[in-house]
Design a protein around this motif. Structure first.
Motif, PDB file in Angstrom:
ATOM      1  N   GLU A  89       0.846  -1.077  -0.024  1.00 46.25           N
ATOM      2  CA  GLU A  89       0.005  -0.147   0.003  1.00 46.25           C
ATOM      3  C   GLU A  89       0.884   1.238  -0.040  1.00 46.25           C
ATOM      4  O   GLU A  89       1.683   1.355   0.738  1.00 46.25           O
ATOM      5  CB  GLU A  89      -0.922  -0.044   1.380  1.00 46.25           C
ATOM      6  N   VAL A  90       0.754   2.179  -1.045  1.00 48.00           N
ATOM      7  CA  VAL A  90       1.506   3.333  -0.919  1.00 48.00           C
ATOM      8  C   VAL A  90       0.565   4.618  -1.200  1.00 48.00           C
ATOM      9  O   VAL A  90      -0.751   4.504  -1.459  1.00 48.00           O
ATOM     10  CB  VAL A  90       2.183   3.046  -2.334  1.00 48.00           C
ATOM     11  N   VAL A  91       1.053   5.785  -0.903  1.00 46.27           N
ATOM     12  CA  VAL A  91       0.382   6.867  -1.086  1.00 46.27           C
ATOM     13  C   VAL A  91       0.234   7.473  -2.572  1.00 46.27           C
ATOM     14  O   VAL A  91       1.407   7.428  -3.050  1.00 46.27           O
ATOM     15  CB  VAL A  91       0.874   7.971  -0.100  1.00 46.27           C
ATOM     16  N   ASN A  92      -0.702   7.854  -2.992  1.00 44.65           N
ATOM     17  CA  ASN A  92      -1.085   8.051  -4.500  1.00 44.65           C
ATOM     18  C   ASN A  92      -0.963   9.685  -4.838  1.00 44.65           C
ATOM     19  O   ASN A  92      -1.713  10.674  -4.268  1.00 44.65           O
ATOM     20  CB  ASN A  92      -2.183   7.493  -4.981  1.00 44.65           C
ATOM     21  N   PHE A  93       0.261  10.024  -5.372  1.00 42.66           N
ATOM     22  CA  PHE A  93       0.570  11.425  -5.696  1.00 42.66           C
ATOM     23  C   PHE A  93       0.241  11.724  -7.002  1.00 42.66           C
ATOM     24  O   PHE A  93       0.363  12.841  -7.430  1.00 42.66           O
ATOM     25  CB  PHE A  93       1.770  11.890  -5.159  1.00 42.66           C
ATOM     26  N   ALA A  94       0.107  10.716  -7.831  1.00 37.83           N
ATOM     27  CA  ALA A  94       0.171  10.990  -9.306  1.00 37.83           C
ATOM     28  C   ALA A  94      -1.296  10.910  -9.854  1.00 37.83           C
ATOM     29  O   ALA A  94      -1.460  11.126 -11.123  1.00 37.83           O
ATOM     30  CB  ALA A  94       0.852   9.922  -9.900  1.00 37.83           C
ATOM     31  N   SER A  95      -2.358  10.704  -9.036  1.00 43.08           N
ATOM     32  CA  SER A  95      -3.532  10.544  -9.658  1.00 43.08           C
ATOM     33  C   SER A  95      -4.228  11.796 -10.026  1.00 43.08           C
ATOM     34  O   SER A  95      -4.194  12.638  -9.281  1.00 43.08           O
ATOM     35  CB  SER A  95      -4.398   9.602  -8.392  1.00 43.08           C
ATOM     36  N   ALA A  96      -5.243  11.846 -10.769  1.00 52.28           N
ATOM     37  CA  ALA A  96      -6.126  13.150 -11.505  1.00 52.28           C
ATOM     38  C   ALA A  96      -7.420  12.794 -10.541  1.00 52.28           C
ATOM     39  O   ALA A  96      -8.428  13.671 -10.760  1.00 52.28           O
ATOM     40  CB  ALA A  96      -6.294  13.015 -12.641  1.00 52.28           C
ATOM     41  N   ASN A  97      -7.511  12.186  -9.516  1.00 51.74           N
ATOM     42  CA  ASN A  97      -8.760  12.249  -8.551  1.00 51.74           C
ATOM     43  C   ASN A  97      -8.734  13.318  -7.764  1.00 51.74           C
ATOM     44  O   ASN A  97      -8.541  13.091  -6.347  1.00 51.74           O
ATOM     45  CB  ASN A  97      -8.627  10.680  -7.748  1.00 51.74           C
ATOM     46  N   TYR A  98      -8.867  14.620  -8.154  1.00 55.91           N
ATOM     47  CA  TYR A  98      -8.931  15.755  -7.559  1.00 55.91           C
ATOM     48  C   TYR A  98      -9.732  15.601  -6.287  1.00 55.91           C
ATOM     49  O   TYR A  98      -9.534  16.354  -5.386  1.00 55.91           O
ATOM     50  CB  TYR A  98      -8.789  17.039  -8.276  1.00 55.91           C
ATOM     51  N   LEU A  99     -10.984  15.142  -6.630  1.00 57.57           N
ATOM     52  CA  LEU A  99     -12.023  15.676  -5.509  1.00 57.57           C
ATOM     53  C   LEU A  99     -12.068  14.380  -4.698  1.00 57.57           C
ATOM     54  O   LEU A  99     -12.872  14.439  -3.670  1.00 57.57           O
ATOM     55  CB  LEU A  99     -13.414  15.983  -6.118  1.00 57.57           C
ATOM     56  N   GLY A 100     -11.191  13.429  -4.932  1.00 57.44           N
ATOM     57  CA  GLY A 100     -11.428  12.106  -3.904  1.00 57.44           C
ATOM     58  C   GLY A 100     -12.688  11.401  -4.089  1.00 57.44           C
ATOM     59  O   GLY A 100     -13.054  10.847  -2.966  1.00 57.44           O
ATOM     60  N   LEU A 101     -13.378  11.398  -5.283  1.00 55.37           N
ATOM     61  CA  LEU A 101     -14.680  10.795  -5.472  1.00 55.37           C
ATOM     62  C   LEU A 101     -14.490   9.225  -5.751  1.00 55.37           C
ATOM     63  O   LEU A 101     -15.379   8.452  -5.573  1.00 55.37           O
ATOM     64  CB  LEU A 101     -15.288  11.502  -6.587  1.00 55.37           C
ATOM     65  N   ILE A 102     -13.220   8.765  -6.106  1.00 58.53           N
ATOM     66  CA  ILE A 102     -13.193   7.506  -6.304  1.00 58.53           C
ATOM     67  C   ILE A 102     -13.075   6.706  -4.944  1.00 58.53           C
ATOM     68  O   ILE A 102     -12.714   6.969  -3.933  1.00 58.53           O
ATOM     69  CB  ILE A 102     -11.756   7.162  -6.886  1.00 58.53           C
ATOM     70  N   GLY A 103     -14.047   5.668  -4.571  1.00 56.95           N
ATOM     71  CA  GLY A 103     -14.336   4.742  -3.628  1.00 56.95           C
ATOM     72  C   GLY A 103     -15.601   5.442  -3.032  1.00 56.95           C
ATOM     73  O   GLY A 103     -15.647   4.953  -1.876  1.00 56.95           O
ATOM     74  N   ASN A 104     -16.147   6.577  -3.234  1.00 54.81           N
ATOM     75  CA  ASN A 104     -17.332   6.944  -2.659  1.00 54.81           C
ATOM     76  C   ASN A 104     -18.267   5.964  -2.604  1.00 54.81           C
ATOM     77  O   ASN A 104     -18.765   5.603  -3.775  1.00 54.81           O
ATOM     78  CB  ASN A 104     -17.517   8.399  -3.055  1.00 54.81           C
ATOM     79  N   GLU A 105     -18.884   5.672  -1.522  1.00 56.61           N
ATOM     80  CA  GLU A 105     -19.727   4.507  -1.416  1.00 56.61           C
ATOM     81  C   GLU A 105     -21.163   4.926  -2.312  1.00 56.61           C
ATOM     82  O   GLU A 105     -21.762   4.151  -2.986  1.00 56.61           O
ATOM     83  CB  GLU A 105     -20.198   4.169  -0.043  1.00 56.61           C
ATOM     84  N   LYS A 106     -21.413   6.143  -2.104  1.00 58.66           N
ATOM     85  CA  LYS A 106     -22.687   6.666  -2.718  1.00 58.66           C
ATOM     86  C   LYS A 106     -22.525   6.612  -3.975  1.00 58.66           C
ATOM     87  O   LYS A 106     -23.552   6.273  -4.849  1.00 58.66           O
ATOM     88  CB  LYS A 106     -23.268   8.059  -2.196  1.00 58.66           C
ATOM     89  N   ILE A 107     -21.630   6.974  -4.698  1.00 57.90           N
ATOM     90  CA  ILE A 107     -21.316   7.184  -6.180  1.00 57.90           C
ATOM     91  C   ILE A 107     -21.226   5.778  -6.675  1.00 57.90           C
ATOM     92  O   ILE A 107     -21.573   5.307  -7.684  1.00 57.90           O
ATOM     93  CB  ILE A 107     -20.022   7.949  -6.450  1.00 57.90           C
ATOM     94  N   LEU A 108     -20.453   4.821  -5.904  1.00 60.34           N
ATOM     95  CA  LEU A 108     -20.367   3.562  -6.246  1.00 60.34           C
ATOM     96  C   LEU A 108     -21.547   2.577  -6.437  1.00 60.34           C
ATOM     97  O   LEU A 108     -22.148   1.958  -7.627  1.00 60.34           O
ATOM     98  CB  LEU A 108     -19.408   2.817  -5.244  1.00 60.34           C
ATOM     99  N   ASP A 109     -22.627   3.038  -5.586  1.00 65.34           N
ATOM    100  CA  ASP A 109     -23.844   2.370  -5.526  1.00 65.34           C
ATOM    101  C   ASP A 109     -24.816   2.995  -6.861  1.00 65.34           C
ATOM    102  O   ASP A 109     -25.430   2.055  -7.530  1.00 65.34           O
ATOM    103  CB  ASP A 109     -24.678   2.677  -4.241  1.00 65.34           C
ATOM    104  N   SER A 110     -24.591   4.414  -7.065  1.00 63.87           N
ATOM    105  CA  SER A 110     -25.135   4.770  -8.098  1.00 63.87           C
ATOM    106  C   SER A 110     -24.698   4.356  -9.369  1.00 63.87           C
ATOM    107  O   SER A 110     -25.551   4.042 -10.346  1.00 63.87           O
ATOM    108  CB  SER A 110     -25.180   6.410  -8.150  1.00 63.87           C
ATOM    109  N   CYS A 111     -23.394   3.968  -9.559  1.00 62.00           N
ATOM    110  CA  CYS A 111     -22.597   3.683 -10.649  1.00 62.00           C
ATOM    111  C   CYS A 111     -23.371   2.143 -10.949  1.00 62.00           C
ATOM    112  O   CYS A 111     -23.581   1.639 -12.129  1.00 62.00           O
ATOM    113  CB  CYS A 111     -21.378   3.564 -10.709  1.00 62.00           C
ATOM    114  N   VAL A 112     -23.446   1.372  -9.939  1.00 62.01           N
ATOM    115  CA  VAL A 112     -23.725  -0.067  -9.936  1.00 62.01           C
ATOM    116  C   VAL A 112     -25.145  -0.084 -10.750  1.00 62.01           C
ATOM    117  O   VAL A 112     -25.815  -0.864 -11.641  1.00 62.01           O
ATOM    118  CB  VAL A 112     -23.566  -0.920  -8.823  1.00 62.01           C
ATOM    119  N   GLY A 113     -26.142   0.759  -9.895  1.00 61.84           N
ATOM    120  CA  GLY A 113     -27.321   0.908 -10.478  1.00 61.84           C
ATOM    121  C   GLY A 113     -27.428   1.351 -12.014  1.00 61.84           C
ATOM    122  O   GLY A 113     -28.419   0.879 -12.632  1.00 61.84           O
TER     123      GLY A 113
END
Length: 261
Positions: free
Chosen positions: A112-136
């Motif tokens: 496990e490492v700290v990710n400084f290279a991602s373009a995930n500016y708002l930190g929305l990757i892994g958000n449970e609410k968004i994941l549930d919406s994407c699955v639906g």
């Protein structure tokens, strides 16, 4: 050596006869008051031969179609050139392979490492609410519309999202793009045309620079985040020039810059 002497003597005799013929009085003539001797005749003949040879059509051997065997042999012998030079061992880059989502923390090679290279500016990757919406959405619409918006790729959720964005911004309508860079490519040329003046921050993203280029406007850059440079640039463009007062002018900046924040 004894055999070569007769050949040399014969050649010398022939040359002597030609020389005597050209120097003889019969080899000279007067045409329109111009004396013409044997040398001029030979030179004229040479020029006529050269002109004749140059005016002839070039000989092209008849084209003979290749047989199947010859084509196969040529194909077997052909080796394509590499599209790029071989990568040397010292310049080879081992790209890290992610084994989890590209969140603030990710896993590479089981660590496990700290990710400084991602373009995930708002930190929305892994958000449970968004994941549930994407699955639906995947269960209802599939993985995509497989078509452009202007043809048959518009889905009801696109229109609902655009309506909500327009309501939030207080605008009559909004346009939803699937890729941020394509938005920049389209929006800047839509407003700025040839003959307009754009004053842009020199630190804008390369996508913004491409949008500026596509607009065909006159682009002038000012120093990054330097308001004094911006004011000075605008003053130089407008001071004492009545023509620029009638030209549309735009200022292009970013709120968060990719390279400097």
């Amino acid at each position: 050596m004894d055999m070569a002497l007769p050949v040399v003597n014969a050649t010398a005799a022939v040359l002597a006869r030609f020389t005597a013929a050209f120097n003889a009085p019969l080899a000279r003539a007067v045409v329109f008051g111009v004396h013409i001797d044997g040398h001029l005749v030979v030179e004229g003949l040479l020029i006529a031969v050269i002109v004749f040879q140059l005016s002839r059509k070039s000989y092209k051997p008849p084209k003979k179609p290749l047989s199947e065997k010859e084509i196969d042999e040529l194909c077997d012998e052909w080796e394509p050139e590499p599209l790029c030079p071989p990568v040397k061992q010292g310049t080879r880059i081992d790209t890290p392979v992610l084994e989890s989502a590209a969140g603030p923390h990710t896993t590479i090679d089981g660590t496990e490492v700290v990710n400084f290279a991602s373009a995930n500016y708002l930190g929305l990757i892994g958000n449970e609410k968004i994941l549930d919406s994407c699955v639906g959405s995947l269960e209802k619409y599939g993985v995509g519309s497989c078509g452009p918006r202007g043809f048959y790729g518009t889905i009801d959720v696109h229109l609902n999202c655009e309506c909500k964005i327009a309501t939030f911004l207080g605008t009559p309508d909004s346009i939803l793009y699937s890729y941020g860079i394509s938005t920049i490519f389209s929006v800047i040329p839509a407003f700025c045309k040839k003959g307009d003046i754009i004053v842009a921050d020199e630190g804008v993203h390369w996508a913004v620079q491409n949008g500026l280029h596509l607009s065909r406007s006159t682009v002038v850059y000012f120093k990054h985040n330097d308001m004094a440079s911006l004011a000075s640039t605008l003053e130089k463009l407008t001071h004492g020039n009545r023509r620029t007062e009638k030209i549309r002018r735009y200022i292009v900046v970013e709120s968060i810059y990719q390279n400097s924040g």
